[in-house]
Design a protein around this motif. Structure first.
Motif: not given
Length: 154
Positions: A60-88
């Motif tokens: 949970i600590i890593l999830y909250a600080q991860s740049p991948i997760i931050q990108y995922f939540w900021r760019n939700l629409k675009d992120a769903f087209y990248e499987m790695d981003i959706v996975f993590f």
């Protein structure tokens, strides 16, 4: 701090898998060979869940600080087209939380059973389900969802 947590997370994840496999080995053996439920079996069950909870907190600590997760939540629409981003961003997190919930429920139920055979059976069922969920959620090098090397260099 992020790097320290990442290193701890990498070490503890293997501890979770080893503890879970040890618990399942002893539980399958105890169930099929009708062995007594030893105090060590109870301790191993308890510590397996405790280590898994530690791993959850680190995750949970890593999830909250991860740049991948931050990108995922900021760019939700675009992120769903990248499987790695959706996975993590979603799949890995939900599956691992589900596995911890299954482990916790299984441990609590096994602890309350009076019959040794029922203790082993409950542990076998719930911990096997949790292990399967964890194995699905791990980004193995061969996984079609997302992949990472077995041991990461930082």
């Amino acid at each position: 701090m992020y790097t320290t947590v990442l290193i701890l997370h990498s070490l503890v994840k293997w501890c979770v898998l080893l503890a879970l496999i040890l618990t399942l080995y002893r539980s399958y053996k105890g169930y099929f060979y009708n062995l007594p439920y030893y105090k060590i079996d109870n301790s191993i069950r308890h510590w397996t869940v405790t280590i898994a909870h530690i791993q959850l907190v680190l995750g949970i600590i890593l999830y909250a600080q991860s740049p991948i997760i931050q990108y995922f939540w900021r760019n939700l629409k675009d992120a769903f087209y990248e499987m790695d981003i959706v996975f993590f961003g979603l799949i890995h997190f939900l599956l691992m939380c589900s596995a911890i919930i299954v482990l916790t429920i299984g441990s609590a139920l096994a602890k309350r059973k009076l019959n040794k055979k029922d203790k082993y059976k409950t542990t076998v069922i719930w911990f096997t389900i949790a292990l399967l969920i964890i194995l699905i959620a791990i980004p193995w090098p061969f996984s079609p969802l997302s992949n990472r090397p077995y041991i990461r260099t930082f």
